[in-house]
Each structure stands twice: as structure tokens, then as C-alpha cells.
Design a protein around this motif. Structure first.
Motif, PDB file in Angstrom:
ATOM      1  N   LYS A   1      37.855  28.253  46.628  1.00 34.16           N
ATOM      2  CA  LYS A   1      37.742  29.693  47.153  1.00 34.16           C
ATOM      3  C   LYS A   1      36.489  30.449  47.064  1.00 34.16           C
ATOM      4  O   LYS A   1      36.142  30.887  47.924  1.00 34.16           O
ATOM      5  CB  LYS A   1      38.865  30.278  46.191  1.00 34.16           C
ATOM      6  CG  LYS A   1      40.399  30.085  46.545  1.00 34.16           C
ATOM      7  CD  LYS A   1      41.576  30.771  45.646  1.00 34.16           C
ATOM      8  CE  LYS A   1      42.731  30.130  46.225  1.00 34.16           C
ATOM      9  NZ  LYS A   1      43.932  31.084  45.044  1.00 34.16           N
ATOM     10  N   LEU A   2      35.873  30.176  45.964  1.00 34.84           N
ATOM     11  CA  LEU A   2      34.389  30.952  45.510  1.00 34.84           C
ATOM     12  C   LEU A   2      33.325  30.232  46.706  1.00 34.84           C
ATOM     13  O   LEU A   2      32.657  30.984  47.271  1.00 34.84           O
ATOM     14  CB  LEU A   2      34.094  30.581  44.221  1.00 34.84           C
ATOM     15  CG  LEU A   2      34.712  31.273  43.219  1.00 34.84           C
ATOM     16  CD1 LEU A   2      34.333  31.094  41.820  1.00 34.84           C
ATOM     17  CD2 LEU A   2      34.643  32.853  43.374  1.00 34.84           C
ATOM     18  N   TYR A   3      33.540  28.926  46.818  1.00 29.57           N
ATOM     19  CA  TYR A   3      32.652  28.381  47.878  1.00 29.57           C
ATOM     20  C   TYR A   3      32.883  28.675  49.369  1.00 29.57           C
ATOM     21  O   TYR A   3      32.068  28.586  50.325  1.00 29.57           O
ATOM     22  CB  TYR A   3      32.429  27.000  47.646  1.00 29.57           C
ATOM     23  CG  TYR A   3      31.690  26.439  46.448  1.00 29.57           C
ATOM     24  CD1 TYR A   3      30.132  26.452  46.539  1.00 29.57           C
ATOM     25  CD2 TYR A   3      32.152  25.505  45.422  1.00 29.57           C
ATOM     26  CE1 TYR A   3      29.369  25.960  45.656  1.00 29.57           C
ATOM     27  CE2 TYR A   3      31.513  25.172  44.402  1.00 29.57           C
ATOM     28  CZ  TYR A   3      29.917  25.425  44.565  1.00 29.57           C
ATOM     29  OH  TYR A   3      29.168  25.060  43.519  1.00 29.57           O
TER      30      TYR A   3
ATOM     31  N   VAL B   1      28.398  31.010  42.308  1.00 31.93           N
ATOM     32  CA  VAL B   1      29.365  30.581  41.225  1.00 31.93           C
ATOM     33  C   VAL B   1      28.568  30.830  40.193  1.00 31.93           C
ATOM     34  O   VAL B   1      29.254  30.813  39.013  1.00 31.93           O
ATOM     35  CB  VAL B   1      29.921  29.341  41.832  1.00 31.93           C
ATOM     36  CG1 VAL B   1      31.133  28.714  40.676  1.00 31.93           C
ATOM     37  CG2 VAL B   1      30.538  29.373  43.292  1.00 31.93           C
ATOM     38  N   GLU B   2      27.388  30.171  40.146  1.00 28.64           N
ATOM     39  CA  GLU B   2      26.869  30.047  38.937  1.00 28.64           C
ATOM     40  C   GLU B   2      26.698  31.350  37.935  1.00 28.64           C
ATOM     41  O   GLU B   2      26.682  31.448  36.961  1.00 28.64           O
ATOM     42  CB  GLU B   2      25.338  29.307  38.782  1.00 28.64           C
ATOM     43  CG  GLU B   2      25.531  27.558  39.438  1.00 28.64           C
ATOM     44  CD  GLU B   2      24.161  27.062  39.170  1.00 28.64           C
ATOM     45  OE1 GLU B   2      23.115  27.608  39.145  1.00 28.64           O
ATOM     46  OE2 GLU B   2      24.057  25.908  39.713  1.00 28.64           O
ATOM     47  N   LEU B   3      26.310  32.155  38.876  1.00 25.47           N
ATOM     48  CA  LEU B   3      26.227  33.511  38.443  1.00 25.47           C
ATOM     49  C   LEU B   3      27.600  34.176  37.878  1.00 25.47           C
ATOM     50  O   LEU B   3      27.570  34.846  36.836  1.00 25.47           O
ATOM     51  CB  LEU B   3      25.673  34.432  39.543  1.00 25.47           C
ATOM     52  CG  LEU B   3      25.458  35.910  39.315  1.00 25.47           C
ATOM     53  CD1 LEU B   3      24.151  36.193  38.337  1.00 25.47           C
ATOM     54  CD2 LEU B   3      25.045  36.737  40.394  1.00 25.47           C
TER      55      LEU B   3
ATOM     56  N   THR C   1      31.626  32.975  28.975  1.00 17.96           N
ATOM     57  CA  THR C   1      30.232  32.631  28.544  1.00 17.96           C
ATOM     58  C   THR C   1      29.818  33.274  27.465  1.00 17.96           C
ATOM     59  O   THR C   1      29.030  32.784  26.690  1.00 17.96           O
ATOM     60  CB  THR C   1      29.507  32.499  29.843  1.00 17.96           C
ATOM     61  OG1 THR C   1      29.848  31.600  30.772  1.00 17.96           O
ATOM     62  CG2 THR C   1      27.924  31.978  29.657  1.00 17.96           C
ATOM     63  N   TYR C   2      29.929  34.621  27.626  1.00 18.72           N
ATOM     64  CA  TYR C   2      29.291  35.493  26.520  1.00 18.72           C
ATOM     65  C   TYR C   2      30.030  35.248  25.255  1.00 18.72           C
ATOM     66  O   TYR C   2      29.387  35.212  24.168  1.00 18.72           O
ATOM     67  CB  TYR C   2      30.182  37.095  26.856  1.00 18.72           C
ATOM     68  CG  TYR C   2      29.537  38.000  25.916  1.00 18.72           C
ATOM     69  CD1 TYR C   2      28.385  38.555  25.823  1.00 18.72           C
ATOM     70  CD2 TYR C   2      30.741  38.417  24.897  1.00 18.72           C
ATOM     71  CE1 TYR C   2      28.080  39.501  24.784  1.00 18.72           C
ATOM     72  CE2 TYR C   2      30.506  39.209  23.923  1.00 18.72           C
ATOM     73  CZ  TYR C   2      29.107  39.739  23.664  1.00 18.72           C
ATOM     74  OH  TYR C   2      28.875  40.688  23.038  1.00 18.72           O
ATOM     75  N   GLN C   3      31.300  34.791  25.096  1.00 23.14           N
ATOM     76  CA  GLN C   3      31.905  34.395  23.928  1.00 23.14           C
ATOM     77  C   GLN C   3      31.427  32.993  23.466  1.00 23.14           C
ATOM     78  O   GLN C   3      30.965  32.999  22.162  1.00 23.14           O
ATOM     79  CB  GLN C   3      33.221  34.206  24.045  1.00 23.14           C
ATOM     80  CG  GLN C   3      33.993  35.460  23.975  1.00 23.14           C
ATOM     81  CD  GLN C   3      35.664  35.428  23.975  1.00 23.14           C
ATOM     82  OE1 GLN C   3      36.170  34.512  24.417  1.00 23.14           O
ATOM     83  NE2 GLN C   3      36.259  36.151  23.051  1.00 23.14           N
TER      84      GLN C   3
END
Length: 234
Positions: A172-174, A181-183, A191-193
Motif C-alpha cells: 500500500k505504501l509503495y 517508506v524508510e522515512l 523505532t523510537y522505542q
């Protein structure tokens, strides 16, 4: 309920009433004529014109979204809501009032849990507008001191990201060519956790490696010889 007693309040200013009518009519026009005559729909506008609104799980999804929009625009002065309004919405208020210290959970009436209290009382105080937020508890019945203390002093439940990047999400993102997507992954709470946990993971790894290095085995040199001999035979 309690919101109906607010019908005696002074109406909003003319400009604010016009803005409320515009948003209300735009939302209601998406419904069929039969749905527009639902009691919830007909009862809501007179309240909204006075800056009063209700928000609970039994409300039509359209009306809940309408109330959230008007609240964000500063057109709701008094909001009568359950904790469902608190979940996942960044909508602070100047003052949060608990009209009762007991709630029905489907089986019994009980005091709000610490997590429920924090979720609702945390709405008090608007960033950049209020020096402090106010929380008012209306103790209209007796409540055990221990229960009240547990509700107000317990630690909040830890937050854990449920983000999972699955194949269907990637597809869906692509499909959105402008989306990175990487952002998305880098800026996610997941990722923060994980990044925040790296120092502790490194510390635990170093401790385990030091513990493993300190382990000793009697007759270790002899055991090494036996293992070497066994390997040669194999």
C-alpha cells in the motif's frame, strides 16, 4: 443527560454560530433524509449553538467526528464525554471535570483505574494557552481513601508500539509514489522505542559477556585435549 441541563446557557456569538451551522449542515447533508431525522441528529444542533457537545461510544460516528472537529476549532465550550474521547486524540481542554468517581464497566460500578484517570485528567491544560490545567473531582458519594489514592498516584501503564511492517502495508505504501517508506519507519514510535532501548541492551550484553568470561571449569585444559582428540577421530 447532564448536557441537556446546559440548554439554558447563552448561545455562541453570531459568527461562531454560523461556523457551527456550516460544519453541522455539511456533515448532515451526507446522510439520507431518514437518517437526518434521527433523534441524536436533531438534538445535537441546539446544544452545539450554545457551545455544548456530547461524545460517547453510543453516538453516531458522524456526530463524534463532527464534535471532534468543532472542539479542535474552539467552538465547543463544554464537552460532556466518556473516556472514549480521550483515546488517541490530541485535544486538550482548560479544565477537566469528573462528575462521578464511579463508572460502569459492564458488570459493576467501580472507580476509574489509574490508567483511565490519567488518560482523562491528562487533557487538562492547553499547550501555549494555559499556565496550568485544572482537574475537578465532584465527590458526590463516599469513596474509599485507598481507592482514591491508588487511582491518583499509580504509575501509568507502559506504552508499547504495536507497529508491524507487513507485506500488505508495504504494498500500500509503495503504491503511493511520493511516500518514503524508510522515512516512515525511522519516524515511527516503534523505532523510537527500539533506539532508546539500545544503551540498556548494550549494557546487558556487556554484563553477560563479562559473566561468561568469568566462568571457569575444573580441568578445562584436560577437557580441551579430549575435545581435540575427539575431533581428530571424527
Amino acid at each position: 443527560g447532564a448536557a441537556m441541563h446546559a440548554r439554558s446557557l447563552e448561545p455562541l456569538g453570531e459568527e461562531q454560530q454560523a461556523a457551527v451551522r456550516q460544519v453541522f449542515e455539511a456533515a448532515v447533508d451526507t446522510l439520507s433524509e431518514a437518517d437526518q431525522r434521527v433523534t441524536q441528529i436533531e438534538a445535537m444542533l441546539p446544544l452545539l449553538l450554545r457551545g455544548v457537545a456530547v461524545h460517547h461510544s453510543g453516538l453516531l460516528p458522524l456526530l463524534k467526528e463532527l464534535v471532534e472537529i468543532l472542539f479542535q476549532e474552539g467552538l465547543v465550550r463544554f464537552l460532556f464525554a466518556t473516556e472514549t474521547f480521550s483515546l488517541g486524540l490530541n485535544m486538550p481542554a482548560r479544565t477537566v471535570v469528573f462528575t462521578s468517581m464511579r463508572k460502569w464497566d459492564g458488570e459493576v460500578f467501580r472507580p476509574p483505574s489509574a490508567a483511565e484517570y490519567i488518560q482523562m485528567s491528562g487533557r487538562a491544560g492547553r499547550r501555549g494557552l494555559d499556565a496550568q490545567g485544572m482537574v475537578v473531582l465532584l465527590l458526590n458519594e463516599e469513596i474509599e481513601a485507598e481507592a482514591l489514592q491508588a487511582m491518583m498516584s499509580a504509575s501509568p501503564l507502559p506504552l508499547e508500539s504495536a507497529f508491524r511492517l507487513r507485506y500488505n502495508t508495504l504494498l500500500k505504501l509503495y503504491a503511493l509514489e511520493s511516500y518514503d517508506v524508510e522515512l516512515l519507519v525511522r519516524r515511527s514510535f516503534y523505532t523510537y522505542q527500539r533506539v532508546g532501548a539500545l544503551p540498556e541492551i548494550a549494557r546487558r550484553r556487556a554484563a553477560l559477556e563479562a559473566e561468561a568470561a568469568a566462568l571457569t571449569q575444573p580441568d578445562e585444559p584436560r577437557l580441551r585435549e579430549l575435545l581435540a582428540a575427539r575431533s581428530e577421530r571424527a
